[in-house]
Design a protein around this motif. Sequence first.
Motif, PDB file in Angstrom:
ATOM      1  N   GLY A 278       0.976  -1.361   0.043  1.00 46.47           N
ATOM      2  CA  GLY A 278      -0.051   0.007   0.144  1.00 46.47           C
ATOM      3  C   GLY A 278       0.982   1.332  -0.043  1.00 46.47           C
ATOM      4  O   GLY A 278       2.046   1.295  -0.648  1.00 46.47           O
ATOM      5  N   LEU A 279       0.466   2.118   0.785  1.00 45.19           N
ATOM      6  CA  LEU A 279       1.112   3.576   0.755  1.00 45.19           C
ATOM      7  C   LEU A 279       2.594   3.489   1.329  1.00 45.19           C
ATOM      8  O   LEU A 279       2.795   2.394   2.322  1.00 45.19           O
ATOM      9  CB  LEU A 279       0.412   4.435   1.961  1.00 45.19           C
ATOM     10  N   GLU A 280       3.545   4.153   0.897  1.00 44.39           N
ATOM     11  CA  GLU A 280       4.827   4.216   1.349  1.00 44.39           C
ATOM     12  C   GLU A 280       5.003   5.628   1.776  1.00 44.39           C
ATOM     13  O   GLU A 280       4.882   6.595   1.255  1.00 44.39           O
ATOM     14  CB  GLU A 280       5.942   4.091   0.034  1.00 44.39           C
ATOM     15  N   GLN A 281       5.557   5.608   3.011  1.00 46.28           N
ATOM     16  CA  GLN A 281       6.008   6.739   3.784  1.00 46.28           C
ATOM     17  C   GLN A 281       7.427   6.444   4.637  1.00 46.28           C
ATOM     18  O   GLN A 281       7.380   5.333   5.522  1.00 46.28           O
ATOM     19  CB  GLN A 281       4.757   6.965   4.797  1.00 46.28           C
ATOM     20  N   GLN A 282       8.119   7.621   4.808  1.00 42.07           N
ATOM     21  CA  GLN A 282       9.541   7.461   5.409  1.00 42.07           C
ATOM     22  C   GLN A 282      10.046   6.292   5.169  1.00 42.07           C
ATOM     23  O   GLN A 282      10.619   5.785   6.226  1.00 42.07           O
ATOM     24  CB  GLN A 282       9.015   7.768   6.837  1.00 42.07           C
ATOM     25  N   GLY A 283      10.286   5.853   4.027  1.00 43.08           N
ATOM     26  CA  GLY A 283      10.987   4.416   3.608  1.00 43.08           C
ATOM     27  C   GLY A 283      10.230   3.198   4.267  1.00 43.08           C
ATOM     28  O   GLY A 283      11.107   2.057   4.041  1.00 43.08           O
ATOM     29  N   ARG A 284       9.159   3.208   4.455  1.00 41.08           N
ATOM     30  CA  ARG A 284       8.428   2.034   5.024  1.00 41.08           C
ATOM     31  C   ARG A 284       7.089   1.713   4.243  1.00 41.08           C
ATOM     32  O   ARG A 284       6.525   2.944   3.637  1.00 41.08           O
ATOM     33  CB  ARG A 284       8.154   1.988   6.426  1.00 41.08           C
ATOM     34  N   VAL A 285       6.843   0.693   3.837  1.00 43.49           N
ATOM     35  CA  VAL A 285       5.622   0.130   2.934  1.00 43.49           C
ATOM     36  C   VAL A 285       4.476  -0.405   3.611  1.00 43.49           C
ATOM     37  O   VAL A 285       4.842  -1.626   4.558  1.00 43.49           O
ATOM     38  CB  VAL A 285       6.193  -0.593   1.645  1.00 43.49           C
ATOM     39  N   VAL A 286       3.402   0.050   3.488  1.00 45.73           N
ATOM     40  CA  VAL A 286       2.367  -0.794   3.988  1.00 45.73           C
ATOM     41  C   VAL A 286       1.959  -2.002   3.566  1.00 45.73           C
ATOM     42  O   VAL A 286       1.949  -2.108   2.296  1.00 45.73           O
ATOM     43  CB  VAL A 286       1.039   0.174   4.223  1.00 45.73           C
ATOM     44  N   ILE A 287       1.796  -3.200   4.088  1.00 44.57           N
ATOM     45  CA  ILE A 287       1.712  -4.451   3.622  1.00 44.57           C
ATOM     46  C   ILE A 287       0.041  -4.623   3.849  1.00 44.57           C
ATOM     47  O   ILE A 287      -0.448  -4.761   4.896  1.00 44.57           O
ATOM     48  CB  ILE A 287       2.394  -5.434   4.385  1.00 44.57           C
ATOM     49  N   ASN A 288      -0.930  -4.535   2.744  1.00 41.65           N
ATOM     50  CA  ASN A 288      -2.086  -4.504   2.975  1.00 41.65           C
ATOM     51  C   ASN A 288      -2.639  -6.132   3.179  1.00 41.65           C
ATOM     52  O   ASN A 288      -3.625  -6.564   3.955  1.00 41.65           O
ATOM     53  CB  ASN A 288      -2.993  -4.315   2.050  1.00 41.65           C
ATOM     54  N   THR A 289      -2.087  -6.971   2.443  1.00 43.93           N
ATOM     55  CA  THR A 289      -2.431  -8.471   2.413  1.00 43.93           C
ATOM     56  C   THR A 289      -1.171  -8.914   2.049  1.00 43.93           C
ATOM     57  O   THR A 289      -0.307  -8.871   1.163  1.00 43.93           O
ATOM     58  CB  THR A 289      -3.394  -8.898   1.552  1.00 43.93           C
ATOM     59  N   PRO A 290      -0.869 -10.422   2.760  1.00 37.45           N
ATOM     60  CA  PRO A 290      -1.484 -10.939   3.759  1.00 37.45           C
ATOM     61  C   PRO A 290      -1.262 -10.594   5.107  1.00 37.45           C
ATOM     62  O   PRO A 290      -0.422  -9.708   5.223  1.00 37.45           O
ATOM     63  CB  PRO A 290      -0.997 -12.553   3.733  1.00 37.45           C
ATOM     64  N   GLU A 291      -1.834 -10.819   6.292  1.00 39.40           N
ATOM     65  CA  GLU A 291      -1.756 -10.472   7.395  1.00 39.40           C
ATOM     66  C   GLU A 291      -0.764 -11.270   8.186  1.00 39.40           C
ATOM     67  O   GLU A 291      -0.896 -12.524   8.635  1.00 39.40           O
ATOM     68  CB  GLU A 291      -2.943 -10.243   8.296  1.00 39.40           C
ATOM     69  N   PHE A 292       0.603 -10.943   8.441  1.00 37.65           N
ATOM     70  CA  PHE A 292       1.755 -11.784   8.805  1.00 37.65           C
ATOM     71  C   PHE A 292       1.550 -11.608  10.312  1.00 37.65           C
ATOM     72  O   PHE A 292       0.979 -10.610  10.990  1.00 37.65           O
ATOM     73  CB  PHE A 292       2.989 -11.231   8.522  1.00 37.65           C
ATOM     74  N   ALA A 293       1.809 -12.684  11.185  1.00 37.84           N
ATOM     75  CA  ALA A 293       1.842 -12.579  12.567  1.00 37.84           C
ATOM     76  C   ALA A 293       2.927 -11.838  12.983  1.00 37.84           C
ATOM     77  O   ALA A 293       4.111 -11.919  12.479  1.00 37.84           O
ATOM     78  CB  ALA A 293       2.105 -14.103  12.966  1.00 37.84           C
ATOM     79  N   PRO A 294       3.033 -11.474  14.232  1.00 36.74           N
ATOM     80  CA  PRO A 294       4.051 -10.780  14.758  1.00 36.74           C
ATOM     81  C   PRO A 294       5.480 -11.548  14.943  1.00 36.74           C
ATOM     82  O   PRO A 294       6.421 -10.852  14.925  1.00 36.74           O
ATOM     83  CB  PRO A 294       3.486 -10.155  16.190  1.00 36.74           C
ATOM     84  N   HIS A 295       5.336 -12.721  14.990  1.00 39.41           N
ATOM     85  CA  HIS A 295       6.296 -13.698  15.084  1.00 39.41           C
ATOM     86  C   HIS A 295       7.093 -14.047  13.898  1.00 39.41           C
ATOM     87  O   HIS A 295       8.158 -14.759  13.933  1.00 39.41           O
ATOM     88  CB  HIS A 295       6.191 -14.837  16.041  1.00 39.41           C
ATOM     89  N   ASP A 296       6.345 -14.039  12.915  1.00 35.28           N
ATOM     90  CA  ASP A 296       6.791 -14.258  11.452  1.00 35.28           C
ATOM     91  C   ASP A 296       8.160 -13.571  11.113  1.00 35.28           C
ATOM     92  O   ASP A 296       8.478 -12.299  11.250  1.00 35.28           O
ATOM     93  CB  ASP A 296       5.896 -14.048  10.374  1.00 35.28           C
ATOM     94  N   ARG A 297       9.099 -14.202  10.729  1.00 35.07           N
ATOM     95  CA  ARG A 297      10.458 -14.014  10.253  1.00 35.07           C
ATOM     96  C   ARG A 297      10.555 -13.573   8.829  1.00 35.07           C
ATOM     97  O   ARG A 297      10.229 -14.492   8.209  1.00 35.07           O
ATOM     98  CB  ARG A 297      11.577 -14.522  10.807  1.00 35.07           C
ATOM     99  N   LEU A 298      10.837 -12.226   8.579  1.00 31.12           N
ATOM    100  CA  LEU A 298      10.792 -11.730   7.128  1.00 31.12           C
ATOM    101  C   LEU A 298      12.033 -11.327   6.647  1.00 31.12           C
ATOM    102  O   LEU A 298      12.823 -10.722   7.695  1.00 31.12           O
ATOM    103  CB  LEU A 298       9.885 -10.597   6.788  1.00 31.12           C
ATOM    104  N   VAL A 299      12.549 -11.472   5.677  1.00 33.71           N
ATOM    105  CA  VAL A 299      13.898 -11.305   5.130  1.00 33.71           C
ATOM    106  C   VAL A 299      14.044  -9.691   4.814  1.00 33.71           C
ATOM    107  O   VAL A 299      12.973  -9.159   3.894  1.00 33.71           O
ATOM    108  CB  VAL A 299      14.432 -11.832   3.924  1.00 33.71           C
ATOM    109  N   LEU A 300      14.752  -8.976   5.470  1.00 33.02           N
ATOM    110  CA  LEU A 300      14.688  -7.563   5.458  1.00 33.02           C
ATOM    111  C   LEU A 300      15.842  -7.127   4.149  1.00 33.02           C
ATOM    112  O   LEU A 300      15.497  -6.313   3.375  1.00 33.02           O
ATOM    113  CB  LEU A 300      15.004  -6.754   6.680  1.00 33.02           C
ATOM    114  N   THR A 301      17.073  -7.660   4.232  1.00 30.88           N
ATOM    115  CA  THR A 301      17.968  -7.459   3.304  1.00 30.88           C
ATOM    116  C   THR A 301      18.637  -8.790   2.849  1.00 30.88           C
ATOM    117  O   THR A 301      18.572  -9.700   3.499  1.00 30.88           O
ATOM    118  CB  THR A 301      19.273  -6.270   3.719  1.00 30.88           C
ATOM    119  N   GLY A 302      19.053  -8.670   1.272  1.00 29.12           N
ATOM    120  CA  GLY A 302      19.737  -9.938   0.900  1.00 29.12           C
ATOM    121  C   GLY A 302      18.776 -10.882   0.366  1.00 29.12           C
ATOM    122  O   GLY A 302      18.992 -12.014  -0.409  1.00 29.12           O
TER     123      GLY A 302
END
Length: 316
Positions: A278-302
């Motif tokens: 979704g919207l991008e603001q200050q270097g961060r992007v809104v993820i509309n779908t799917p709804e990730f759980a707080p404990h899901d580990r996602l690759v940030l770089t690489g």
Amino acid sequence: MTRFPTSALNAAAGGLLLSAALLSSCGSASAPTDLAPAAAAPRAAVTVGQIRLDTIREVLHLRAISAYPAKDVLRATTTGYLLAPVPVPGQVVRAGQTVFTLQTKESRTLRLDQLTGDPKLRFSGIIRIPSARGGVLATVDRLAGDYVQDGEQLGLVYDQTRFGFILDVPLTELRYVRQGQACRLTLPDGRVLPGRVAELLPAADLAAQTQRYTVRPVGRFPQLPENVAVSVELNKTAPYLARTLPREAVLTDETQTSFWVMRLLNDSTAVKVPVRPGLEQQGRVVINTPEFAPHDRLVLTGGYGLDDTAAVHLTN
């Protein structure tokens, strides 16, 4: 027919068998006993993190131009010569303060300013031109000693109390702008000033199809000249919470029609998960779908260039 002794035949056969055994032992020594182990598959070095809740505002970005809508033109009230001292641009003047002084050509010819004996000769030919309001002298158009005509412009005074910005709003965005609305003004040097939408001007640009507003800075602000372009930010929506990821974590194809992130199954394997950003603001992007759980580990770089199921190595 010659016959060989049996003992000789047996000795010869024994020699052949010994030679074959030696050759066999030499060949087996040079052959590898087992295959070399296969090389380990390379793993991509990645950093991981979790999705984050951030406060998001949908913002309308527009441009505005600084302006002094209230200006006083100081003009000569008679034909004559401009006397010294002449003010300089940038000089602050008060309401009623004499800014320019003229001497009529008759006064200079007859030297009326030097006649002091006869009290009836009260006209000296010296004309004072004051400022109608306080402000800053923006321009000085004549020098001391210049001969000027009646009505000729001598200078221009800007009323600093009426300083503001002219904002042109596209007609398609009018529903997001209203009088009294707070906004943020970003100057060319990066400074951010609070502002407020002031007046709605009863005019629209026919070619550009824009509606004109004035924007006033709130509180103290630096002295700016006219025609400085600034960026204006107005909130399109009220603040709301949304799940966001850094821009680098959201990957896309060449046409930017498909988007995905890499999610870790375990410490060594990452899989591709399609997302709708979704919207991008200050270097961060809104993820509309799917709804990730707080404990899901996602690759940030690489994660750039990784396959659907990729071997990874954690570096954080």
